[in-house]
Design a protein around this motif. Structure first.
Motif, PDB file in Angstrom:
ATOM      1  N   ILE A 104      39.561  88.005  32.643  1.00  0.00           N
ATOM      2  CA  ILE A 104      38.618  87.232  31.830  1.00  0.00           C
ATOM      3  C   ILE A 104      39.234  86.845  30.491  1.00  0.00           C
ATOM      4  O   ILE A 104      39.013  85.746  29.995  1.00  0.00           O
ATOM      5  CB  ILE A 104      37.310  88.031  31.619  1.00  0.00           C
ATOM      6  N   ASP A 105      40.040  87.734  29.916  1.00  0.00           N
ATOM      7  CA  ASP A 105      40.675  87.516  28.603  1.00  0.00           C
ATOM      8  C   ASP A 105      41.884  86.593  28.771  1.00  0.00           C
ATOM      9  O   ASP A 105      43.030  87.014  28.714  1.00  0.00           O
ATOM     10  CB  ASP A 105      41.096  88.859  27.999  1.00  0.00           C
ATOM     11  N   THR A 106      41.620  85.321  28.937  1.00  0.00           N
ATOM     12  CA  THR A 106      42.681  84.376  29.285  1.00  0.00           C
ATOM     13  C   THR A 106      43.669  84.106  28.156  1.00  0.00           C
ATOM     14  O   THR A 106      44.800  83.705  28.418  1.00  0.00           O
ATOM     15  CB  THR A 106      42.086  83.036  29.775  1.00  0.00           C
ATOM     16  N   ASP A 107      43.271  84.331  26.902  1.00  0.00           N
ATOM     17  CA  ASP A 107      44.239  84.125  25.817  1.00  0.00           C
ATOM     18  C   ASP A 107      44.986  85.416  25.457  1.00  0.00           C
ATOM     19  O   ASP A 107      45.815  85.431  24.550  1.00  0.00           O
ATOM     20  CB  ASP A 107      43.585  83.511  24.572  1.00  0.00           C
ATOM     21  N   ASN A 108      44.693  86.480  26.201  1.00  0.00           N
ATOM     22  CA  ASN A 108      45.394  87.763  26.057  1.00  0.00           C
ATOM     23  C   ASN A 108      45.396  88.315  24.636  1.00  0.00           C
ATOM     24  O   ASN A 108      46.366  88.948  24.217  1.00  0.00           O
ATOM     25  CB  ASN A 108      46.831  87.651  26.576  1.00  0.00           C
ATOM     26  N   ASP A 109      44.286  88.125  23.917  1.00  0.00           N
ATOM     27  CA  ASP A 109      44.219  88.663  22.557  1.00  0.00           C
ATOM     28  C   ASP A 109      43.550  90.033  22.497  1.00  0.00           C
ATOM     29  O   ASP A 109      43.373  90.609  21.432  1.00  0.00           O
ATOM     30  CB  ASP A 109      43.505  87.689  21.617  1.00  0.00           C
ATOM     31  N   GLY A 110      43.176  90.578  23.658  1.00  0.00           N
ATOM     32  CA  GLY A 110      42.566  91.897  23.704  1.00  0.00           C
ATOM     33  C   GLY A 110      41.063  91.893  23.526  1.00  0.00           C
ATOM     34  O   GLY A 110      40.449  92.956  23.392  1.00  0.00           O
ATOM     35  N   PHE A 111      40.455  90.711  23.543  1.00  0.00           N
ATOM     36  CA  PHE A 111      39.010  90.575  23.416  1.00  0.00           C
ATOM     37  C   PHE A 111      38.525  89.471  24.347  1.00  0.00           C
ATOM     38  O   PHE A 111      39.265  88.533  24.639  1.00  0.00           O
ATOM     39  CB  PHE A 111      38.600  90.226  21.982  1.00  0.00           C
ATOM     40  N   ILE A 112      37.275  89.578  24.770  1.00  0.00           N
ATOM     41  CA  ILE A 112      36.650  88.515  25.556  1.00  0.00           C
ATOM     42  C   ILE A 112      35.677  87.782  24.647  1.00  0.00           C
ATOM     43  O   ILE A 112      34.802  88.401  24.028  1.00  0.00           O
ATOM     44  CB  ILE A 112      35.891  89.082  26.773  1.00  0.00           C
ATOM     45  N   THR A 113      35.835  86.479  24.562  1.00  0.00           N
ATOM     46  CA  THR A 113      34.902  85.649  23.801  1.00  0.00           C
ATOM     47  C   THR A 113      33.816  85.137  24.746  1.00  0.00           C
ATOM     48  O   THR A 113      33.955  85.202  25.972  1.00  0.00           O
ATOM     49  CB  THR A 113      35.622  84.445  23.176  1.00  0.00           C
ATOM     50  N   SER A 114      32.763  84.592  24.170  1.00  0.00           N
ATOM     51  CA  SER A 114      31.693  84.041  25.012  1.00  0.00           C
ATOM     52  C   SER A 114      32.224  82.876  25.848  1.00  0.00           C
ATOM     53  O   SER A 114      31.802  82.693  26.990  1.00  0.00           O
ATOM     54  CB  SER A 114      30.491  83.624  24.171  1.00  0.00           C
ATOM     55  N   ALA A 115      33.147  82.107  25.301  1.00  0.00           N
ATOM     56  CA  ALA A 115      33.734  80.987  26.057  1.00  0.00           C
ATOM     57  C   ALA A 115      34.540  81.504  27.254  1.00  0.00           C
ATOM     58  O   ALA A 115      34.469  80.928  28.345  1.00  0.00           O
ATOM     59  CB  ALA A 115      34.619  80.142  25.147  1.00  0.00           C
ATOM     60  N   GLU A 116      35.294  82.580  27.053  1.00  0.00           N
ATOM     61  CA  GLU A 116      36.064  83.147  28.164  1.00  0.00           C
ATOM     62  C   GLU A 116      35.140  83.721  29.232  1.00  0.00           C
ATOM     63  O   GLU A 116      35.386  83.552  30.438  1.00  0.00           O
ATOM     64  CB  GLU A 116      37.008  84.244  27.659  1.00  0.00           C
ATOM     65  N   ALA A 117      34.072  84.386  28.802  1.00  0.00           N
ATOM     66  CA  ALA A 117      33.111  84.941  29.752  1.00  0.00           C
ATOM     67  C   ALA A 117      32.440  83.824  30.553  1.00  0.00           C
ATOM     68  O   ALA A 117      32.300  83.924  31.770  1.00  0.00           O
ATOM     69  CB  ALA A 117      32.064  85.781  29.026  1.00  0.00           C
ATOM     70  N   ALA A 118      32.068  82.746  29.877  1.00  0.00           N
ATOM     71  CA  ALA A 118      31.432  81.616  30.555  1.00  0.00           C
ATOM     72  C   ALA A 118      32.393  80.944  31.530  1.00  0.00           C
ATOM     73  O   ALA A 118      32.006  80.586  32.644  1.00  0.00           O
ATOM     74  CB  ALA A 118      30.920  80.610  29.527  1.00  0.00           C
ATOM     75  N   ALA A 119      33.653  80.780  31.115  1.00  0.00           N
ATOM     76  CA  ALA A 119      34.655  80.150  31.981  1.00  0.00           C
ATOM     77  C   ALA A 119      34.890  81.004  33.239  1.00  0.00           C
ATOM     78  O   ALA A 119      35.004  80.473  34.348  1.00  0.00           O
ATOM     79  CB  ALA A 119      35.962  79.930  31.232  1.00  0.00           C
ATOM     80  N   PHE A 120      34.958  82.310  33.066  1.00  0.00           N
ATOM     81  CA  PHE A 120      35.152  83.204  34.202  1.00  0.00           C
ATOM     82  C   PHE A 120      33.950  83.124  35.133  1.00  0.00           C
ATOM     83  O   PHE A 120      34.100  83.055  36.360  1.00  0.00           O
ATOM     84  CB  PHE A 120      35.385  84.640  33.741  1.00  0.00           C
ATOM     85  N   ASN A 121      32.761  83.127  34.565  1.00  0.00           N
ATOM     86  CA  ASN A 121      31.548  83.012  35.362  1.00  0.00           C
ATOM     87  C   ASN A 121      31.548  81.720  36.170  1.00  0.00           C
ATOM     88  O   ASN A 121      31.261  81.714  37.361  1.00  0.00           O
ATOM     89  CB  ASN A 121      30.319  83.099  34.458  1.00  0.00           C
TER      90      ASN A 121
END
Length: 127
Positions: A104-121
């Motif tokens: 889910i953490d596509t930018d590999n910064d060690g956190f999931i943003t709402s945009a990353e969560a939405a994209a994964f969903n």
């Protein structure tokens, strides 16, 4: 214990799921927040009677196509029930949350943003 796809999709999806996982309200989900939230979501999905134990029958209803060995693996005391602590140890040992977090953490910064969560969903729903 297996992961019910609907739980994975809904646990951090949308503002309410993301906000529940983001315990410190900093607009990003840490690995620890993710692990805690996903464990509770998956466990609650199977623990239909809310007694903090998942029986084989409850688990099988949530995972009808899964092999019985998937249930027995986390049942370390062999009482035919999986506690939240047994599930936590099992998922950690399997690397379940770390692997999913990394996807889910596509930018590999060690956190999931709402945009990353939405994209994964969105990606999971498209499959």
């Amino acid at each position: 214990m297996g992961l019910a796809p609907a739980v994975v999709l809904s646990a951090c999806a949308g503002p309410s799921g993301f906000d529940l996982a983001d315990e410190n309200a900093n607009q990003k989900i840490s690995p620890k927040e993710f692990e805690t939230h996903m464990l509770k979501a998956v466990f609650a999905e199977s623990d239909t009677d809310g007694n903090s134990l998942v029986t084989f029958e409850e688990w099988k209803a949530a995972n009808p196509d899964a092999e019985p060995s998937k249930f027995s693996a986390p049942d370390t005391n062999r009482d035919q029930m999986v506690s939240l602590e047994e599930a936590k140890v099992h998922f950690k040992k399997q690397g379940t949350w770390a692997d999913l977090f990394d996807k889910i953490d596509t930018d590999n910064d060690g956190f999931i943003t709402s945009a990353e969560a939405a994209a994964f969903n969105d990606k999971m729903e498209a499959q």
